[in-house]
Design a protein around this motif. Structure first.
Motif, mmCIF file in Angstrom:
data_model
loop_
_atom_site.group_PDB
_atom_site.id
_atom_site.type_symbol
_atom_site.label_atom_id
_atom_site.label_comp_id
_atom_site.label_asym_id
_atom_site.label_seq_id
_atom_site.Cartn_x
_atom_site.Cartn_y
_atom_site.Cartn_z
ATOM 1 N N ALA A 223 -3.377 7.663 -11.128
ATOM 2 C CA ALA A 223 -2.961 7.991 -9.760
ATOM 3 C C ALA A 223 -4.098 7.755 -8.779
ATOM 4 N N ASP A 224 -5.311 8.126 -9.156
ATOM 5 C CA ASP A 224 -6.470 7.899 -8.288
ATOM 6 C C ASP A 224 -6.721 6.408 -8.077
ATOM 7 N N ARG A 225 -6.568 5.631 -9.138
ATOM 8 C CA ARG A 225 -6.776 4.185 -9.032
ATOM 9 C C ARG A 225 -5.740 3.554 -8.105
ATOM 10 N N LEU A 226 -4.478 3.996 -8.217
ATOM 11 C CA LEU A 226 -3.434 3.477 -7.333
ATOM 12 C C LEU A 226 -3.713 3.851 -5.877
ATOM 13 N N ALA A 227 -4.172 5.069 -5.654
ATOM 14 C CA ALA A 227 -4.494 5.508 -4.291
ATOM 15 C C ALA A 227 -5.664 4.700 -3.717
ATOM 16 N N ARG A 228 -6.674 4.419 -4.532
ATOM 17 C CA ARG A 228 -7.806 3.597 -4.062
ATOM 18 C C ARG A 228 -7.351 2.180 -3.724
ATOM 19 N N ARG A 229 -6.493 1.614 -4.549
ATOM 20 C CA ARG A 229 -5.991 0.264 -4.272
ATOM 21 C C ARG A 229 -5.164 0.245 -2.986
ATOM 22 N N ALA A 230 -4.374 1.294 -2.775
ATOM 23 C CA ALA A 230 -3.596 1.385 -1.535
ATOM 24 C C ALA A 230 -4.527 1.399 -0.325
ATOM 25 N N ALA B 1 0.836 -1.203 0.000
ATOM 26 C CA ALA B 1 0.000 0.000 0.000
ATOM 27 C C ALA B 1 0.870 1.253 0.000
ATOM 28 N N LYS B 2 1.923 1.238 0.801
ATOM 29 C CA LYS B 2 2.819 2.395 0.852
ATOM 30 C C LYS B 2 3.477 2.646 -0.506
ATOM 31 N N ALA B 3 3.920 1.571 -1.160
ATOM 32 C CA ALA B 3 4.553 1.718 -2.480
ATOM 33 C C ALA B 3 3.560 2.272 -3.501
ATOM 34 N N LEU B 4 2.318 1.787 -3.473
ATOM 35 C CA LEU B 4 1.303 2.288 -4.406
ATOM 36 C C LEU B 4 0.984 3.758 -4.135
ATOM 37 N N GLU B 5 0.923 4.119 -2.862
ATOM 38 C CA GLU B 5 0.640 5.512 -2.510
ATOM 39 C C GLU B 5 1.758 6.436 -2.984
ATOM 40 N N GLU B 6 2.995 5.976 -2.842
ATOM 41 C CA GLU B 6 4.131 6.771 -3.332
ATOM 42 C C GLU B 6 4.068 6.935 -4.849
ATOM 43 N N GLN B 7 3.699 5.858 -5.544
ATOM 44 C CA GLN B 7 3.561 5.944 -7.004
ATOM 45 C C GLN B 7 2.442 6.910 -7.375
ATOM 46 N N SER B 8 1.354 6.876 -6.633
ATOM 47 C CA SER B 8 0.210 7.718 -6.973
ATOM 48 C C SER B 8 0.510 9.202 -6.792
ATOM 49 N N ALA B 9 1.519 9.514 -6.001
ATOM 50 C CA ALA B 9 1.878 10.915 -5.777
ATOM 51 C C ALA B 9 2.736 11.499 -6.905
ATOM 52 N N SER B 10 3.143 10.670 -7.845
ATOM 53 C CA SER B 10 3.988 11.123 -8.942
ATOM 54 C C SER B 10 3.233 12.095 -9.849
ATOM 55 N N GLU B 11 3.872 13.177 -10.176
ATOM 56 C CA GLU B 11 3.300 14.182 -11.082
ATOM 57 C C GLU B 11 3.248 13.664 -12.526
ATOM 58 N N ALA B 12 4.065 12.650 -12.826
ATOM 59 C CA ALA B 12 4.137 12.137 -14.194
ATOM 60 C C ALA B 12 2.943 11.249 -14.547
#
Length: 118
Positions: A89-96, A72-83
């Motif tokens: 990013a929203d989908r990654l944050a929901r999965r986290a 979850a932490k890794a997905l949240e970090e990925q979701s914060a990427s501006e790229a």
């Protein structure tokens, strides 16, 4: 697993087989009648590539819950990427958040080892 009685029943039942699924961060206490991984399949083994979060056969250890939180932490970090595009990013944050909820459920429902009274 919710109670010590359930844990004893699972471990003492020779007709049940426990499969570790490290990729899904869970164990399958396989019971063919309750399996959601293959409703039409006639095999007598779980399809570990088709684990469903709502399956009654699922059990987790503290190690699995820690893995859920790390993922979850890794997905949240990925979701914060501006790229990343915002929908991804929203989908990654929901999965986290889903993974964190699974870890919270484990923490709430887990069986604690108790020493016998002296």
């Amino acid at each position: 697993m919710r109670t010590q009685r359930q844990a004893r029943d699972i471990l003492g039942n020779p007709s049940l087989t426990v499969y570790d699924n490290p990729r899904s961060l869970l164990m399958c206490v396989y019971n063919r009648d309750r399996a959601l991984c293959h409703r039409q399949d006639a095999t007598n083994a779980p399809r570990l590539d088709r684990c469903r979060p709502s399956c009654a056969n699922i059990a987790r250890t503290d190690h699995h819950a820690a893995g859920l939180l790390a993922h979850a932490k890794a997905l949240e970090e990925q979701s914060a990427s501006e790229a990343l595009p915002r929908p991804l990013a929203d989908r990654l944050a929901r999965r986290a958040e889903q993974l964190r909820e699974l870890a919270r459920s484990h923490e709430h429902d887990r069986i604690h080892h108790q020493e016998p009274p002296v």
